[in-house]
Design a protein around this motif. Structure first.
Motif, PDB file in Angstrom:
ATOM      1  N   LYS A 180       0.594  -0.797  -0.515  1.00 56.96           N
ATOM      2  CA  LYS A 180       0.446   0.152   0.537  1.00 56.96           C
ATOM      3  C   LYS A 180       0.948   1.266  -0.012  1.00 56.96           C
ATOM      4  N   MET A 181       2.257   1.240   0.297  1.00 54.45           N
ATOM      5  CA  MET A 181       2.913   2.338   0.533  1.00 54.45           C
ATOM      6  C   MET A 181       3.660   2.531  -0.472  1.00 54.45           C
ATOM      7  N   ALA A 182       3.566   1.592  -1.073  1.00 56.60           N
ATOM      8  CA  ALA A 182       4.720   1.865  -2.358  1.00 56.60           C
ATOM      9  C   ALA A 182       3.660   2.385  -3.501  1.00 56.60           C
ATOM     10  N   GLU A 183       2.426   2.000  -3.911  1.00 53.83           N
ATOM     11  CA  GLU A 183       1.767   2.597  -4.279  1.00 53.83           C
ATOM     12  C   GLU A 183       1.156   4.103  -3.855  1.00 53.83           C
ATOM     13  N   ARG A 184       1.565   4.090  -3.261  1.00 49.67           N
ATOM     14  CA  ARG A 184       1.295   5.477  -2.647  1.00 49.67           C
ATOM     15  C   ARG A 184       2.658   6.298  -3.285  1.00 49.67           C
ATOM     16  N   ASN A 185       3.652   5.820  -2.689  1.00 50.60           N
ATOM     17  CA  ASN A 185       4.779   6.296  -3.374  1.00 50.60           C
ATOM     18  C   ASN A 185       4.656   6.283  -4.587  1.00 50.60           C
ATOM     19  N   GLY A 186       4.183   6.083  -5.665  1.00 46.25           N
ATOM     20  CA  GLY A 186       4.122   6.603  -7.307  1.00 46.25           C
ATOM     21  C   GLY A 186       4.493   4.649  -8.165  1.00 46.25           C
ATOM     22  N   TRP A 187       4.326   3.565  -7.104  1.00 43.90           N
ATOM     23  CA  TRP A 187       4.883   2.485  -7.160  1.00 43.90           C
ATOM     24  C   TRP A 187       3.384   1.768  -8.576  1.00 43.90           C
ATOM     25  N   GLU A 188       4.054   1.663 -10.186  1.00 46.97           N
ATOM     26  CA  GLU A 188       3.387   1.286 -11.438  1.00 46.97           C
ATOM     27  C   GLU A 188       2.950  -0.252 -10.866  1.00 46.97           C
ATOM     28  N   GLN A 189       3.379  -1.376 -10.402  1.00 50.66           N
ATOM     29  CA  GLN A 189       2.291  -2.838 -10.449  1.00 50.66           C
ATOM     30  C   GLN A 189       3.602  -3.417  -9.293  1.00 50.66           C
ATOM     31  N   CYS A 190       2.133  -3.042  -7.931  1.00 51.90           N
ATOM     32  CA  CYS A 190       2.812  -3.797  -7.076  1.00 51.90           C
ATOM     33  C   CYS A 190       2.237  -4.961  -6.436  1.00 51.90           C
ATOM     34  N   VAL A 191       2.709  -6.372  -6.289  1.00 51.35           N
ATOM     35  CA  VAL A 191       2.379  -7.435  -6.401  1.00 51.35           C
ATOM     36  C   VAL A 191       3.072  -8.166  -4.890  1.00 51.35           C
ATOM     37  N   GLY A 192       2.519  -8.834  -4.284  1.00 55.43           N
ATOM     38  CA  GLY A 192       2.385  -9.882  -3.038  1.00 55.43           C
ATOM     39  C   GLY A 192       2.266 -11.313  -2.728  1.00 55.43           C
ATOM     40  N   ILE A 193       2.641 -11.133  -2.593  1.00 58.26           N
ATOM     41  CA  ILE A 193       3.064 -13.438  -1.776  1.00 58.26           C
ATOM     42  C   ILE A 193       2.596 -13.459  -1.082  1.00 58.26           C
ATOM     43  N   ASP A 194       1.832 -14.412   0.176  1.00 56.64           N
ATOM     44  CA  ASP A 194       1.335 -14.692   1.773  1.00 56.64           C
ATOM     45  C   ASP A 194       0.649 -15.618   1.200  1.00 56.64           C
ATOM     46  N   ALA A 195       1.351 -17.032   2.171  1.00 56.32           N
ATOM     47  CA  ALA A 195       0.951 -18.099   2.714  1.00 56.32           C
ATOM     48  C   ALA A 195      -0.721 -18.187   3.369  1.00 56.32           C
ATOM     49  N   ASN A 196      -0.062 -16.495   4.840  1.00 54.10           N
ATOM     50  CA  ASN A 196      -1.622 -16.910   5.371  1.00 54.10           C
ATOM     51  C   ASN A 196      -2.852 -16.396   5.126  1.00 54.10           C
ATOM     52  N   GLU A 197      -3.918 -16.861   5.249  1.00 59.58           N
ATOM     53  CA  GLU A 197      -5.077 -16.760   4.222  1.00 59.58           C
ATOM     54  C   GLU A 197      -6.351 -16.673   5.127  1.00 59.58           C
ATOM     55  N   ARG A 198      -5.421 -15.523   6.590  1.00 58.46           N
ATOM     56  CA  ARG A 198      -6.389 -14.996   7.354  1.00 58.46           C
ATOM     57  C   ARG A 198      -6.541 -13.552   6.750  1.00 58.46           C
ATOM     58  N   TYR A 199      -5.174 -13.660   5.678  1.00 53.31           N
ATOM     59  CA  TYR A 199      -5.177 -12.299   5.368  1.00 53.31           C
ATOM     60  C   TYR A 199      -5.598 -11.777   4.079  1.00 53.31           C
ATOM     61  N   SER A 200      -6.003 -12.656   3.485  1.00 56.49           N
ATOM     62  CA  SER A 200      -7.331 -12.372   1.949  1.00 56.49           C
ATOM     63  C   SER A 200      -8.244 -11.581   2.211  1.00 56.49           C
ATOM     64  N   ASP A 201      -8.891 -11.439   3.334  1.00 48.55           N
ATOM     65  CA  ASP A 201      -9.822 -10.480   3.287  1.00 48.55           C
ATOM     66  C   ASP A 201      -9.090  -8.548   2.756  1.00 48.55           C
ATOM     67  N   ILE A 202      -7.812  -8.873   3.393  1.00 48.60           N
ATOM     68  CA  ILE A 202      -8.050  -7.300   2.326  1.00 48.60           C
ATOM     69  C   ILE A 202      -7.088  -7.146   1.785  1.00 48.60           C
ATOM     70  N   TYR A 203      -7.033  -7.743   1.369  1.00 54.42           N
ATOM     71  CA  TYR A 203      -6.691  -7.898  -0.483  1.00 54.42           C
ATOM     72  C   TYR A 203      -7.673  -7.762  -0.853  1.00 54.42           C
ATOM     73  N   THR A 204      -8.992  -8.075  -0.653  1.00 52.46           N
ATOM     74  CA  THR A 204      -9.634  -8.402  -1.408  1.00 52.46           C
ATOM     75  C   THR A 204     -10.608  -7.378  -1.767  1.00 52.46           C
ATOM     76  N   SER A 205      -9.859  -6.182  -0.577  1.00 48.28           N
ATOM     77  CA  SER A 205     -10.804  -4.719  -0.511  1.00 48.28           C
ATOM     78  C   SER A 205      -9.033  -3.726  -0.923  1.00 48.28           C
ATOM     79  N   ALA A 206      -8.180  -4.603  -1.209  1.00 54.11           N
ATOM     80  CA  ALA A 206      -7.334  -3.302  -1.766  1.00 54.11           C
ATOM     81  C   ALA A 206      -7.142  -3.482  -3.217  1.00 54.11           C
ATOM     82  N   SER A 207      -7.526  -2.010  -4.060  1.00 52.76           N
ATOM     83  CA  SER A 207      -7.141  -2.282  -5.333  1.00 52.76           C
ATOM     84  C   SER A 207      -5.489  -2.040  -5.484  1.00 52.76           C
TER      85      SER A 207
END
Length: 363
Positions: A180-207
């Motif tokens: 989220k901070m990278a996107e605010r700083n003007g990065w065009e394509q921000c990709v993340g990988i994580d195994a923890n399914e407890r974070y999935s809802d956070i990314y559902t709402s992250a444009s």
């Protein structure tokens, strides 16, 4: 002074230790709030929490507190480690034990490592439902601190100079604050990988952020893509089962002159040197414990040239509590002012901070 897309001026120069120290101190929770308050506010303290001195939820699934010969590893969930994960040497010495874990030091490269370690498929299941981590890294105070920390990391990256500000990947992205901070700083394509399914809802709402749920080791490289300007691993390298294979894959994914940003625990920090088996850095997740020397050696072996290396996070209140004769993580501190000679300046000037930050360029 340059500016960034968050609207504030970049407030340090990478070549100035003094200005970097002031910037680092602003995301040092121990220093800002005291250990007791910070640990309580970020879900680190209390029975079953990392700073409590007891087993945490996930650790208790692979080690039993029998009440007799305490902390017995559960059979069939562990595997041996025959050689140093960094240099391959078989020459080692035992360092300490903690909650059924055995830590060894390589006599060749100074790397410390867990032996035996949880089998990969066992660890993978635990990561998918790691409530302890998600309870900490979604707390408002932790998110606030992390935003400052990640902005510092992005400022370091920009001052060193990536090939471009187009593609950035965060491996082990957790609650996604860095992306989220990278996107605010003007990065065009921000990709993340994580195994923890407890974070999935956070990314559902992250444009604007592409989230891939899974372990990096199992993902198809064609899904991950390549031509990344920057790949970051914040507190991830120490968890990897085959660091050499992962670094080779990362090298393939980076552009020529691309940057790899690393944050790992510092096994030679002042806190760890003093507290040893009381330090929660020696937990079930951490297969590797890096000294500055072993981290540099690992990266150089894979054609990654070190451009920058420092420590962050003092753990100063924990250190002073321990030296006062009290449990280190409950916030006792130094009420008699006996240890005021231990300062953030001293800690970081001597690479004694709790975490190492290092940036490498693909050569």
């Amino acid at each position: 002074m340059s500016s960034d897309t968050t609207g504030r001026g970049r407030d340090f120069r990478i070549d100035s230790e003094k200005s970097r120290l002031a910037a680092k101190n602003r995301f040092d929770g121990n220093l800002l709030y005291g250990a007791g308050s910070f640990h309580a506010s970020t879900n680190r303290s209390g029975v079953g929490k990392p700073s409590s001195g007891y087993l945490i939820r996930e650790h208790a699934r692979i080690v039993e507190d029998t009440g007799r010969d305490r902390y017995q590893r559960i059979a069939d969930l562990w595997e041996p480690v025959s050689t140093c994960p960094v240099c391959g040497s078989g020459s080692r010495e035992a360092v300490l034990t903690r909650f059924g874990l055995e830590i060894h030091r390589c006599l060749e490269c100074t790397h410390r490592f867990l032996d035996p370690r949880p089998r990969f498929e066992v660890a993978e299941r635990l990561y998918m439902d790691d409530k302890t981590a998600s309870d900490i890294y979604t707390q408002p105070l932790q998110v606030e601190i992390d935003e400052i920390k990640y902005q510092y990391g992005l400022d370091l990256i920009e001052q060193i100079g990536p090939p471009a500000k187009k593609k950035i990947m965060d491996i082990g992205c957790g609650a996604g604050v860095f992306l989220k901070m990278a996107e605010r700083n003007g990065w065009e394509q921000c990709v993340g990988i994580d195994a923890n399914e407890r974070y999935s809802d956070i990314y559902t709402s992250a444009s604007g952020i592409q989230f891939i749920n899974g372990t990096f080791e199992r993902l198809d490289p064609s899904v991950l893509g390549n031509e990344y300007d920057v790949i970051s691993m914040w507190s991830v390298l120490e968890h990897l089962y085959d660091m050499h294979a992962t670094l080779e894959q990362i090298r393939e994914m980076l552009k020529p002159e691309g940057l790899l940003f690393i944050l790992v625990p510092n096994v030679e920090s002042l806190a760890t040197r003093l507290m040893r088996e009381r330090s929660p850095t020696f937990g079930w997740k951490h297969l590797s414990h890096f000294s500055p020397r072993s981290l540099t050696r690992l990266m150089e072996e894979h054609g990654l040239k070190k451009l920058f290396h420092e420590t962050v996070i003092t753990e100063i209140d924990n250190v002073k509590s321990y030296l006062s004769g009290e449990y280190p993580y409950h916030g006792y501190g130094d009420p008699e002012h006996l240890f005021e000679f231990i300062t953030p300046d001293y800690i970081h000037e001597n690479m004694l901070g709790s975490r190492q930050i290092a940036i490498f360029r693909k050569t």
